[in-house]
Write a protein that holds these residues in place. Structure first.
Motif, PDB file in Angstrom:
ATOM      1  N   GLU A 180       0.867  -1.173   0.000  1.00  0.00           N
ATOM      2  CA  GLU A 180       0.000   0.000   0.000  1.00  0.00           C
ATOM      3  C   GLU A 180       0.908   1.228   0.000  1.00  0.00           C
ATOM      4  O   GLU A 180       1.758   1.378   0.869  1.00  0.00           O
ATOM      5  N   ILE A 181       0.722   2.081  -0.992  1.00  0.00           N
ATOM      6  CA  ILE A 181       1.519   3.291  -1.126  1.00  0.00           C
ATOM      7  C   ILE A 181       0.653   4.469  -0.693  1.00  0.00           C
ATOM      8  O   ILE A 181      -0.466   4.644  -1.168  1.00  0.00           O
ATOM      9  N   THR A 182       1.179   5.269   0.224  1.00  0.00           N
ATOM     10  CA  THR A 182       0.466   6.458   0.710  1.00  0.00           C
ATOM     11  C   THR A 182       1.432   7.631   0.731  1.00  0.00           C
ATOM     12  O   THR A 182       2.636   7.468   0.548  1.00  0.00           O
ATOM     13  N   VAL A 183       0.900   8.801   0.991  1.00  0.00           N
ATOM     14  CA  VAL A 183       1.719   9.997   1.134  1.00  0.00           C
ATOM     15  C   VAL A 183       1.255  10.726   2.394  1.00  0.00           C
ATOM     16  O   VAL A 183       0.068  10.783   2.694  1.00  0.00           O
ATOM     17  N   ASP A 184       2.218  11.249   3.171  1.00  0.00           N
ATOM     18  CA  ASP A 184       1.823  11.974   4.384  1.00  0.00           C
ATOM     19  C   ASP A 184       1.661  13.460   4.063  1.00  0.00           C
ATOM     20  O   ASP A 184       1.796  13.889   2.919  1.00  0.00           O
ATOM     21  N   ASP A 185       1.357  14.263   5.102  1.00  0.00           N
ATOM     22  CA  ASP A 185       1.079  15.686   4.897  1.00  0.00           C
ATOM     23  C   ASP A 185       2.291  16.485   4.448  1.00  0.00           C
ATOM     24  O   ASP A 185       2.149  17.606   3.946  1.00  0.00           O
ATOM     25  N   THR A 186       3.482  15.933   4.592  1.00  0.00           N
ATOM     26  CA  THR A 186       4.682  16.631   4.136  1.00  0.00           C
ATOM     27  C   THR A 186       5.060  16.236   2.711  1.00  0.00           C
ATOM     28  O   THR A 186       5.996  16.765   2.139  1.00  0.00           O
ATOM     29  N   GLY A 187       4.341  15.267   2.137  1.00  0.00           N
ATOM     30  CA  GLY A 187       4.614  14.815   0.793  1.00  0.00           C
ATOM     31  C   GLY A 187       5.515  13.597   0.726  1.00  0.00           C
ATOM     32  O   GLY A 187       5.839  13.125  -0.357  1.00  0.00           O
ATOM     33  N   LYS A 188       5.880  13.065   1.888  1.00  0.00           N
ATOM     34  CA  LYS A 188       6.739  11.874   1.918  1.00  0.00           C
ATOM     35  C   LYS A 188       5.913  10.654   1.517  1.00  0.00           C
ATOM     36  O   LYS A 188       4.819  10.435   2.013  1.00  0.00           O
ATOM     37  N   ILE A 189       6.489   9.845   0.626  1.00  0.00           N
ATOM     38  CA  ILE A 189       5.819   8.625   0.177  1.00  0.00           C
ATOM     39  C   ILE A 189       6.153   7.477   1.115  1.00  0.00           C
ATOM     40  O   ILE A 189       7.307   7.271   1.469  1.00  0.00           O
ATOM     41  N   ASN A 190       5.122   6.771   1.526  1.00  0.00           N
ATOM     42  CA  ASN A 190       5.282   5.642   2.454  1.00  0.00           C
ATOM     43  C   ASN A 190       4.774   4.371   1.773  1.00  0.00           C
ATOM     44  O   ASN A 190       3.798   4.400   1.039  1.00  0.00           O
ATOM     45  N   ALA A 191       5.461   3.265   2.048  1.00  0.00           N
ATOM     46  CA  ALA A 191       5.028   1.983   1.523  1.00  0.00           C
ATOM     47  C   ALA A 191       5.038   0.975   2.653  1.00  0.00           C
ATOM     48  O   ALA A 191       5.956   0.949   3.465  1.00  0.00           O
ATOM     49  N   LYS A 192       3.977   0.162   2.704  1.00  0.00           N
ATOM     50  CA  LYS A 192       3.931  -0.926   3.682  1.00  0.00           C
ATOM     51  C   LYS A 192       3.218  -2.096   3.048  1.00  0.00           C
ATOM     52  O   LYS A 192       2.421  -1.916   2.110  1.00  0.00           O
ATOM     53  N   LYS A 193       3.524  -3.284   3.534  1.00  0.00           N
ATOM     54  CA  LYS A 193       2.847  -4.460   3.009  1.00  0.00           C
ATOM     55  C   LYS A 193       1.358  -4.363   3.321  1.00  0.00           C
ATOM     56  O   LYS A 193       0.967  -3.922   4.408  1.00  0.00           O
ATOM     57  N   ALA A 194       0.536  -4.724   2.382  1.00  0.00           N
ATOM     58  CA  ALA A 194      -0.904  -4.673   2.578  1.00  0.00           C
ATOM     59  C   ALA A 194      -1.290  -5.605   3.711  1.00  0.00           C
ATOM     60  O   ALA A 194      -0.800  -6.721   3.829  1.00  0.00           O
ATOM     61  N   GLY A 195      -2.162  -5.126   4.584  1.00  0.00           N
ATOM     62  CA  GLY A 195      -2.650  -5.921   5.689  1.00  0.00           C
ATOM     63  C   GLY A 195      -1.863  -5.744   6.972  1.00  0.00           C
ATOM     64  O   GLY A 195      -2.223  -6.304   8.000  1.00  0.00           O
ATOM     65  N   GLU A 196      -0.780  -5.004   6.943  1.00  0.00           N
ATOM     66  CA  GLU A 196       0.016  -4.803   8.172  1.00  0.00           C
ATOM     67  C   GLU A 196      -0.504  -3.636   8.968  1.00  0.00           C
ATOM     68  O   GLU A 196      -0.987  -2.672   8.494  1.00  0.00           O
TER      69      GLU A 196
END
Length: 78
Positions: free
Chosen positions: A62-78
């Motif tokens: 799952e790829i997301t972005v925080d309020d500062t624009g940093k891209i985050n990735a984590k395994k789906a379901g974690e």
């Protein structure tokens, strides 16, 4: 009907068919072009909170972005 009248009628009929075919072609392309622009606008307006992507090894992230624009990735379901 002599041969020349027959040829003239045939030529007129072929010209009519060609003209109608060209008009249909133009109408279809006008519809498709307008539809493509509408679809592109809709896709451009989409906003997602999370995008799921599969790695070459098959793991889904799952790829997301925080309020500062940093891209985050984590395994789906974690």
């Amino acid at each position: 009907m002599n041969v020349w009248n027959w040829i003239d009628n045939l030529a007129r009929g072929l010209k009519k068919v060609a003209t109608e075919s060209q008009q249909n072609y133009q109408q279809i392309h006008a519809y498709v072009d307008g539809h493509d622009k509408e679809t592109l606008t809709q896709v451009g307006d989409l906003v997602h909170d999370t995008i799921k992507m599969r790695s070459p090894g098959g793991t889904i992230y799952e790829i997301t972005v925080d309020d500062t624009g940093k891209i985050n990735a984590k395994k789906a379901g974690e």
